[in-house]
Scaffold this motif. Structure first.
Motif, short mmCIF file in Angstrom:
data_model
loop_
_atom_site.label_atom_id
_atom_site.label_comp_id
_atom_site.label_asym_id
_atom_site.label_seq_id
_atom_site.Cartn_x
_atom_site.Cartn_y
_atom_site.Cartn_z
N UNK A 25 0.84 -1.20 0.00
CA UNK A 25 0.00 0.00 0.00
C UNK A 25 0.87 1.25 0.00
N UNK A 26 1.93 1.25 0.79
CA UNK A 26 2.83 2.40 0.81
C UNK A 26 3.43 2.63 -0.57
N UNK A 61 -6.32 -3.29 -0.38
CA UNK A 61 -7.33 -2.50 -1.08
C UNK A 61 -7.98 -1.46 -0.19
N UNK A 62 -8.27 -1.84 1.06
CA UNK A 62 -8.89 -0.89 1.99
C UNK A 62 -7.98 0.31 2.23
N UNK A 63 -6.69 0.05 2.43
CA UNK A 63 -5.76 1.15 2.67
C UNK A 63 -5.67 2.07 1.46
N UNK A 64 -5.58 1.49 0.28
CA UNK A 64 -5.49 2.32 -0.93
C UNK A 64 -6.72 3.21 -1.09
N UNK A 74 -7.16 13.31 6.47
CA UNK A 74 -6.03 12.75 7.21
C UNK A 74 -4.94 13.80 7.39
N UNK A 75 -4.65 14.53 6.31
CA UNK A 75 -3.64 15.60 6.41
C UNK A 75 -4.04 16.63 7.46
N UNK A 98 -0.04 9.11 6.23
CA UNK A 98 -1.43 8.91 5.84
C UNK A 98 -1.91 7.51 6.20
N UNK A 99 -1.08 6.51 5.99
CA UNK A 99 -1.45 5.14 6.37
C UNK A 99 -1.65 5.07 7.88
#
Length: 158
Positions: A25-26, A61-64, A74-75, A98-99
Protein backbone atom coordinates in the motif's frame (compact mmCIF):
# COMPACT_ATOMS: atom_id res chain seq x y z
CA UNK A 1 9.39 1.53 -6.18
CA UNK A 2 10.30 -2.06 -6.46
CA UNK A 3 8.81 -4.83 -4.40
CA UNK A 4 10.88 -4.95 -1.23
CA UNK A 5 8.32 -6.97 0.68
CA UNK A 6 10.20 -9.78 2.40
CA UNK A 7 9.21 -13.31 1.53
CA UNK A 8 9.63 -16.04 4.10
CA UNK A 9 9.44 -19.74 3.54
CA UNK A 10 6.34 -21.49 4.76
CA UNK A 11 2.90 -20.11 5.32
CA UNK A 12 2.91 -16.53 6.59
CA UNK A 13 0.95 -15.59 9.66
CA UNK A 14 -1.70 -12.89 9.68
CA UNK A 15 0.70 -10.28 11.07
CA UNK A 16 3.13 -10.88 8.19
CA UNK A 17 0.30 -10.76 5.65
CA UNK A 18 -0.89 -7.42 7.05
CA UNK A 19 2.66 -6.05 7.10
CA UNK A 20 3.02 -7.05 3.44
CA UNK A 21 -0.29 -5.30 2.67
CA UNK A 22 0.94 -2.11 4.31
CA UNK A 23 4.23 -2.33 2.43
CA UNK A 24 2.50 -2.72 -0.93
CA UNK A 25 0.00 0.00 0.00
CA UNK A 26 2.83 2.40 0.81
CA UNK A 27 4.48 1.73 -2.53
CA UNK A 28 1.17 2.18 -4.37
CA UNK A 29 0.36 5.40 -2.48
CA UNK A 30 3.82 6.73 -3.26
CA UNK A 31 3.17 6.03 -6.94
CA UNK A 32 -0.23 7.74 -6.67
CA UNK A 33 1.30 10.84 -5.09
CA UNK A 34 4.08 11.07 -7.70
CA UNK A 35 2.28 9.99 -10.89
CA UNK A 36 -1.24 11.15 -10.11
CA UNK A 37 -2.61 8.00 -11.74
CA UNK A 38 -6.11 6.86 -10.68
CA UNK A 39 -5.80 4.61 -7.64
CA UNK A 40 -7.87 1.82 -9.21
CA UNK A 41 -5.32 1.58 -12.04
CA UNK A 42 -2.44 1.48 -9.59
CA UNK A 43 -4.20 -1.18 -7.51
CA UNK A 44 -4.80 -3.32 -10.59
CA UNK A 45 -1.18 -2.91 -11.66
CA UNK A 46 0.11 -3.94 -8.23
CA UNK A 47 -2.14 -6.99 -8.13
CA UNK A 48 -0.85 -8.11 -11.55
CA UNK A 49 2.83 -7.19 -11.16
CA UNK A 50 3.44 -8.51 -7.63
CA UNK A 51 3.16 -11.85 -5.92
CA UNK A 52 0.49 -11.08 -3.36
CA UNK A 53 -0.06 -14.65 -2.22
CA UNK A 54 1.43 -13.77 1.20
CA UNK A 55 -0.50 -10.51 1.48
CA UNK A 56 -3.76 -9.51 3.10
CA UNK A 57 -5.18 -8.20 -0.17
CA UNK A 58 -8.37 -7.00 1.50
CA UNK A 59 -6.32 -4.72 3.76
CA UNK A 60 -4.21 -3.61 0.80
CA UNK A 61 -7.33 -2.50 -1.08
CA UNK A 62 -8.89 -0.89 1.99
CA UNK A 63 -5.76 1.15 2.67
CA UNK A 64 -5.49 2.32 -0.93
CA UNK A 65 -9.11 3.37 -1.28
CA UNK A 66 -9.42 4.64 2.28
CA UNK A 67 -6.27 6.74 2.30
CA UNK A 68 -6.85 8.27 -1.12
CA UNK A 69 -10.51 8.94 -0.34
CA UNK A 70 -9.71 10.64 2.96
CA UNK A 71 -6.27 12.14 2.18
CA UNK A 72 -7.35 15.74 2.83
CA UNK A 73 -9.02 14.85 6.15
CA UNK A 74 -6.03 12.75 7.21
CA UNK A 75 -3.64 15.60 6.41
CA UNK A 76 -5.80 17.93 8.49
CA UNK A 77 -5.78 15.48 11.40
CA UNK A 78 -2.00 15.52 11.83
CA UNK A 79 -1.26 19.00 10.41
CA UNK A 80 -1.16 20.61 13.93
CA UNK A 81 1.75 18.34 14.87
CA UNK A 82 3.93 19.01 11.81
CA UNK A 83 6.95 21.31 11.84
CA UNK A 84 6.44 22.20 8.17
CA UNK A 85 3.61 22.42 5.64
CA UNK A 86 2.15 19.12 4.39
CA UNK A 87 3.29 20.02 0.86
CA UNK A 88 6.91 20.10 2.08
CA UNK A 89 6.84 16.52 3.41
CA UNK A 90 8.82 13.89 1.57
CA UNK A 91 6.38 11.75 -0.49
CA UNK A 92 7.38 8.60 1.41
CA UNK A 93 6.89 10.27 4.82
CA UNK A 94 3.57 11.67 3.62
CA UNK A 95 2.34 8.26 2.50
CA UNK A 96 3.48 6.63 5.75
CA UNK A 97 1.77 9.32 7.83
CA UNK A 98 -1.43 8.91 5.84
CA UNK A 99 -1.45 5.14 6.37
CA UNK A 100 -0.81 5.56 10.09
CA UNK A 101 -3.41 8.30 10.44
CA UNK A 102 -5.94 6.25 8.49
CA UNK A 103 -5.45 3.29 10.80
CA UNK A 104 -5.67 5.46 13.92
CA UNK A 105 -8.82 7.24 12.77
CA UNK A 106 -10.69 4.60 10.75
CA UNK A 107 -9.46 1.16 11.83
CA UNK A 108 -10.33 1.20 15.51
CA UNK A 109 -9.96 -2.59 15.71
CA UNK A 110 -6.20 -2.03 15.29
CA UNK A 111 -4.61 -1.08 18.62
CA UNK A 112 -3.06 2.39 18.47
CA UNK A 113 0.38 1.02 19.34
CA UNK A 114 0.21 -1.41 16.43
CA UNK A 115 -0.86 1.33 14.01
CA UNK A 116 2.05 3.53 15.09
CA UNK A 117 4.60 0.70 15.16
CA UNK A 118 3.66 -0.53 11.69
CA UNK A 119 4.07 2.98 10.28
CA UNK A 120 7.42 3.40 12.03
CA UNK A 121 8.59 0.11 10.50
CA UNK A 122 7.51 1.31 7.04
CA UNK A 123 9.46 4.53 7.55
CA UNK A 124 12.54 2.55 8.60
CA UNK A 125 12.43 0.46 5.42
CA UNK A 126 11.36 3.06 2.86
CA UNK A 127 12.04 6.46 4.41
CA UNK A 128 15.05 8.66 4.97
CA UNK A 129 17.48 7.87 7.78
CA UNK A 130 15.64 9.56 10.63
CA UNK A 131 12.12 9.68 9.20
CA UNK A 132 10.89 6.89 11.47
CA UNK A 133 11.46 9.14 14.50
CA UNK A 134 9.51 11.95 12.86
CA UNK A 135 6.65 9.61 11.93
CA UNK A 136 6.58 8.18 15.46
CA UNK A 137 6.33 11.62 17.05
CA UNK A 138 3.54 12.83 14.75
CA UNK A 139 1.45 9.67 15.03
CA UNK A 140 1.92 9.49 18.80
CA UNK A 141 0.48 13.00 19.14
CA UNK A 142 -2.38 12.14 16.79
CA UNK A 143 -3.12 8.98 18.79
CA UNK A 144 -3.37 11.03 21.97
CA UNK A 145 -6.07 13.09 20.29
CA UNK A 146 -8.07 10.40 18.47
CA UNK A 147 -7.48 7.40 20.78
CA UNK A 148 -7.40 9.10 24.17
CA UNK A 149 -9.78 6.61 25.83
CA UNK A 150 -7.79 3.62 24.56
CA UNK A 151 -4.53 5.16 25.77
CA UNK A 152 -6.01 5.93 29.22
CA UNK A 153 -7.36 2.38 29.52
CA UNK A 154 -3.99 0.92 28.59
CA UNK A 155 -2.15 3.10 31.10
CA UNK A 156 -4.56 2.21 33.89
CA UNK A 157 -4.05 -1.48 33.16
CA UNK A 158 -7.52 -2.28 31.90
Amino acid sequence: MSDTTPRKKGKPNLTEMRRNARSFALQALYQWSIAGQPIHEIEAQFRVDNDMSNTDTQLFGELLRGVTGAATDLDEAYRPFLDRPVDDLDPVELSVLRIGAYELVHRLQVPYRVAINESVELAKVFGATESHKYVNGILDKLAQRVRAAEIRARRSGQ
